[in-house]
Scaffold this motif. Structure first.
Motif: not given
Length: 322
Positions: A160-161, A168-172, A209-211
């Motif tokens: 689910n982009s 999978v969010n490196p900023d978090i 699927l994600y960055k």
């Protein structure tokens, strides 16, 4: 009696950790905080907690809160830990300790300067399963090599982009699933084998699927000269699913898992021997009790920020953060 305030009340607190704070001798849960008022209220009601907040500072400043459990995503660990320690209140931080090695150093510096304890939730160190692993490691002689292998299929919500999980969010999170799951493996092998002093990693995004990285490989060397390697894949086929650590010695080999708790296998000159070691219902309970005993002056808990920081250093080196 140590009265705890929880900052964060997500999934990890429901069974793994939250009930342990209520069940531990000399411990009680006084308050819980979430920015979502309904979530905080609901959690407090379901777990018979007397107070709830939507502001972290209000919880920290509550005179009846003696210590703070930080159960938020890693991006806020350092902020909340430093806020609590500046207020003179010990902290117990979910793993990984922070979203970077540099933030771990900041937390430790404040802990040292303020003289306030900081603990990190590497609870596997205290589980019966891994206590048995540690005992058996002493039976395979001089350690020669160690291998970590982990593979799992992508999760349904990874596709689910528009609403990807924070992990999978490196900023978090500090990275992808590697930064969420590998800390347990890296902390455990260092607890068993000593400190990793040299490490080299390569990472890639194979599925798109994600960055964040979804495939990672690494080689590392411990202070004893022991060498090892690790491979992690978070977009594997179901048939490739694996959770395994192998420690090879000159008198045998030890095989065990980190997440599935498969029976520990000892291979030696007499054959293969299995050990099926059960863990408590709430897996963080042994460590939580050790932390509470430390704060009550009954024992010393070594699962602190200083011992947790090398894991972030290793992960950041593997991911090329510095």
């Amino acid at each position: 009696m140590i009265r705890w305030g929880f900052i964060g009340c997500g999934e990890v607190t429901e069974k793994k950790s939250g009930p342990a704070f209520a069940k531990a001798e000399g411990s009680a849960i006084h308050a819980v905080m979430s920015r979502d008022a309904e979530k905080a209220r609901s959690y407090a009601e379901r777990h018979n907690i007397g107070k709830w907040y939507t502001d972290a500072m209000e919880l920290i400043e509550d005179p009846q809160v003696d210590a703070v459990y930080i159960a938020t995503p890693p991006s806020s660990h350092a902020t909340y830990a430093i806020m609590a320690m500046n207020a003179g209140k010990p902290v117990y931080i979910e793993k990984p300790m922070a979203q970077s090695y540099e933030e771990c150093l900041r937390i430790n510096r404040v802990s040292r300067e303020k003289g306030v304890p900081c603990f990190v939730a590497y609870y596997r160190r205290y589980l019966p399963y891994f206590q048995k692993v540690k005992e058996l490691t002493g039976q395979i002689g001089n350690l020669i090599n160690i291998q970590i292998r982990f593979a799992q299929p992508p999760k349904e919500f990874d596709y689910n982009s528009g609403n990807l999980p924070w992990r999978v969010n490196p900023d978090i999170s500090g990275g992808g699933y590697f930064y969420d799951l590998a800390p347990h493996q890296i902390d455990m092998v260092q607890d068993l084998c000593g400190c990793i002093l040299d490490v080299y990693g390569m990472c890639s995004n194979r599925a798109g699927l994600y960055k964040a990285e979804d495939t990672v490989s690494a080689c590392f060397k411990f202070d004893s000269g022991l060498v090892g390697s690790g491979s992690w894949c978070f977009v594997a086929d179901e048939s490739a699913k694996e959770d395994r650590i192998e420690i090879i010695g000159d008198k045998g080999m030890l095989c065990f898992s980190i997440f599935t708790f498969q029976p520990i296998a000892l291979h030696d000159s007499t054959g293969r021997h299995e050990f099926d070691i059960p863990n408590p219902e709430h897996v963080q309970f042994p460590l939580v009790q050790a932390v509470v005993d430390h704060l009550n002056g009954k024992a010393t808990c070594s699962c602190d920020g200083v011992s947790a920081t090398p894991t972030n250093w290793v992960m950041d080196r593997i991911l090329g953060k510095f």
